[in-house]
Scaffold this active site. Sequence first.
Site, short mmCIF file in Angstrom:
data_model
loop_
_atom_site.label_atom_id
_atom_site.label_comp_id
_atom_site.label_asym_id
_atom_site.label_seq_id
_atom_site.Cartn_x
_atom_site.Cartn_y
_atom_site.Cartn_z
N ARG A 140 27.34 -64.28 29.47
CA ARG A 140 27.81 -64.80 28.19
C ARG A 140 28.26 -66.26 28.26
O ARG A 140 28.46 -66.90 27.25
CB ARG A 140 28.97 -63.93 27.66
CG ARG A 140 28.47 -62.66 27.00
CD ARG A 140 29.61 -61.74 26.66
NE ARG A 140 30.16 -61.09 27.84
CZ ARG A 140 31.30 -60.42 27.86
NH1 ARG A 140 32.04 -60.32 26.77
NH2 ARG A 140 31.72 -59.84 28.96
N ALA A 181 37.47 -124.70 41.08
CA ALA A 181 36.84 -123.89 40.03
C ALA A 181 35.33 -124.15 39.99
O ALA A 181 34.87 -125.26 40.23
CB ALA A 181 37.45 -124.23 38.68
N ASN A 203 43.42 -52.20 31.06
CA ASN A 203 43.35 -52.51 32.48
C ASN A 203 43.06 -54.00 32.64
O ASN A 203 42.07 -54.51 32.13
CB ASN A 203 42.20 -51.68 33.09
CG ASN A 203 41.89 -52.10 34.51
OD1 ASN A 203 42.77 -52.52 35.24
ND2 ASN A 203 40.63 -51.96 34.89
C1 UD1 Z 1 36.49 -54.79 34.05
C2 UD1 Z 1 37.12 -53.41 34.19
C3 UD1 Z 1 37.90 -53.09 32.93
C4 UD1 Z 1 38.93 -54.16 32.65
C5 UD1 Z 1 38.29 -55.54 32.63
C6 UD1 Z 1 39.37 -56.61 32.60
C7 UD1 Z 1 35.57 -52.08 35.57
C8 UD1 Z 1 34.55 -51.04 35.59
N1 UD1 Z 1 36.10 -52.41 34.39
O1 UD1 Z 1 35.56 -54.72 33.00
O2 UD1 Z 1 38.54 -51.83 33.04
O3 UD1 Z 1 39.60 -53.89 31.44
O4 UD1 Z 1 37.51 -55.77 33.83
O5 UD1 Z 1 38.80 -57.86 32.40
O6 UD1 Z 1 35.95 -52.58 36.63
N2 UD1 Z 1 31.62 -57.96 39.37
C9 UD1 Z 1 31.01 -57.97 40.60
N3 UD1 Z 1 29.98 -57.12 40.85
C10 UD1 Z 1 29.54 -56.24 39.93
C11 UD1 Z 1 30.14 -56.24 38.67
C12 UD1 Z 1 31.18 -57.09 38.42
O7 UD1 Z 1 31.40 -58.76 41.46
O8 UD1 Z 1 28.60 -55.50 40.25
C13 UD1 Z 1 32.71 -58.88 39.11
C14 UD1 Z 1 32.41 -59.84 38.00
O9 UD1 Z 1 31.85 -61.04 38.51
C15 UD1 Z 1 33.80 -60.09 37.41
C16 UD1 Z 1 34.54 -58.80 37.70
O10 UD1 Z 1 33.82 -58.14 38.71
O11 UD1 Z 1 34.44 -61.15 38.06
C17 UD1 Z 1 34.67 -57.90 36.47
O12 UD1 Z 1 33.38 -57.54 36.04
P1 UD1 Z 1 33.01 -57.42 34.52
O13 UD1 Z 1 31.61 -57.01 34.42
O14 UD1 Z 1 33.43 -58.64 33.79
O15 UD1 Z 1 33.93 -56.19 34.11
P2 UD1 Z 1 34.45 -55.85 32.68
O16 UD1 Z 1 33.39 -55.18 31.90
O17 UD1 Z 1 35.10 -57.03 32.10
CA CA Z 2 35.19 -59.35 32.46
#
Ligand code: UD1
Ligand code: CA
Length: 455
Positions: free
Chosen positions: A15, A421, A169
């Site tokens: 995004r 100068a 969370n």
């Molecule tokens: C996650 C939480 C959610 C919480 C929210 C807060 C989970 C399943 N959900 O959701 O409960 O309310 O954060 O912002 O954890 N990332 C990886 N590898 C992956 C997927 C993600 O490194 O395979 C990293 C992303 O780069 C990011 C972080 O983990 O920095 C969170 O991932 P994101 O996909 O943004 O999780 P949310 O859907 O926001």
């Molecule tokens: Ca996130």
Amino acid sequence: MNKCALILAAGQGKRIKSNLPKVLHKVCGKEMVNHVIDTMRVAGLDEVNVIVGKGADLVREGTKDRNVSYSLQEEQLGTGHAVKCAKEFLSGKKGVIAIFTGDAPLITADTVKDVIETHIKENNGATLLTSIIDNPTGYGRIIRKDNQVEKIVEHKDCNEQELKVNEINAGMYCFDIELLLSSLEKLSNNNAQGEYYLTDVIGILKSEGKKIGAMVTEFEETIGVNSRVELAIAENILKERINKKHMENGITIIDPSNTYIGADVEIGQDTIIYPGNILEGNTKIGENCVLYPNSRIANSTIGNEVEIQSSVILDSQVGDETTVGPFAYIRPESNIGKKVRIGDFVEIKKSTIGDDTKVSHLTYIGDAKVGSGCNFGCGTVVVNYDGKNKHKTIVGNNAFIGCNTNLVSPVEVKDNSYIAAGSTITKDVPEGNLAIARAKQTNIEGWVEKKSSKK
Ligand code: UD1
Ligand code: CA
């Protein structure tokens, strides 16, 4: 007992619509992931492991001076899977692992310390940070029973009842390392997103009778940045926090909403900052300085009682009681002494300027070493480039360089000498000499009259 940190930074960040990995986007001049790493260190977590995946090489490069280790998550199968990829880092360790995300740069060291202390004191299997917000859309919900955390349910997996819960969370946790490792083996991806959720570890530990703690935190600290709009929101919050800290330390900031101070900038007491100043990187400003409007100062050290106005200063040093600007440009590797005057439309590049020297206007000094007590007349040019190579000019102490002089490098102007100068100096000027290097003036008598009578 180990106390270490994992930072999730493998996700794509779709995004934010960028070729740069999301966690490398900057907030107040510093990459988001580096904010998080630095905060871990301030909170006392020395050993930090960053989980990289999308744009792994760039993230490694962008964090290379932070002395962290890395785990690679080649395919992004969810936050639980990401943590699993840090198995090597975690195995053999006993104690607490703090897990934070690289895209939430506003978390403070005090909160990190608090959650670790609470986790240890309460002897929890896991302790999580939560926030209460009006619109919890998109977040994982904290599901409690008898006020105790039961589990986390992701937004897309919530039933109608769970959707109404507005405790979310934050995605920031402490775990007992051994309990975390064993629970990760039990994760499944049987959910709405087909991912391995780290959040499921909470429910798993709870069902095994382990203690789960939760600390409600200001939402402002837990904001995750997913888009450019949220990046700007984070920038504003951090900017306010930074400016407030400096004002509390005795610095006057006339218009905080128009003053941009990097996260690591240091400023001495009683300095006054007018609007439109941008202080970046590893910059230090001394005491009792006045930063008049509209300067950019990056990675530079400014002494005490310095006045600067509408100028750019990059990777340089400026001594006490010196004045700079308006409209001066001090380029990298310059070292300006004390009580120096660098005036309007003066450019200094990779040069040393001694104490009490005045370069008041319209002058270029490049690749030069200038002593103390010199005066540069208006329009002096150090001719440092011959089209192929750069050469050095040396000016001693107390030299007087007349207006509109060219100093063709390499050349040396010795102590106590004068340059007339309009001279183009190509040979060294010995100590105490006057150098004149220009065509002699000829006055042609009656020329104007003759010219007009020809018509
Ligand atoms: C996650 C939480 C959610 C919480 C929210 C807060 C989970 C399943 N959900 O959701 O409960 O309310 O954060 O912002 O954890 N990332 C990886 N590898 C992956 C997927 C993600 O490194 O395979 C990293 C992303 O780069 C990011 C972080 O983990 O920095 C969170 O991932 P994101 O996909 O943004 O999780 P949310 O859907 O926001
Ligand atoms: Ca996130």
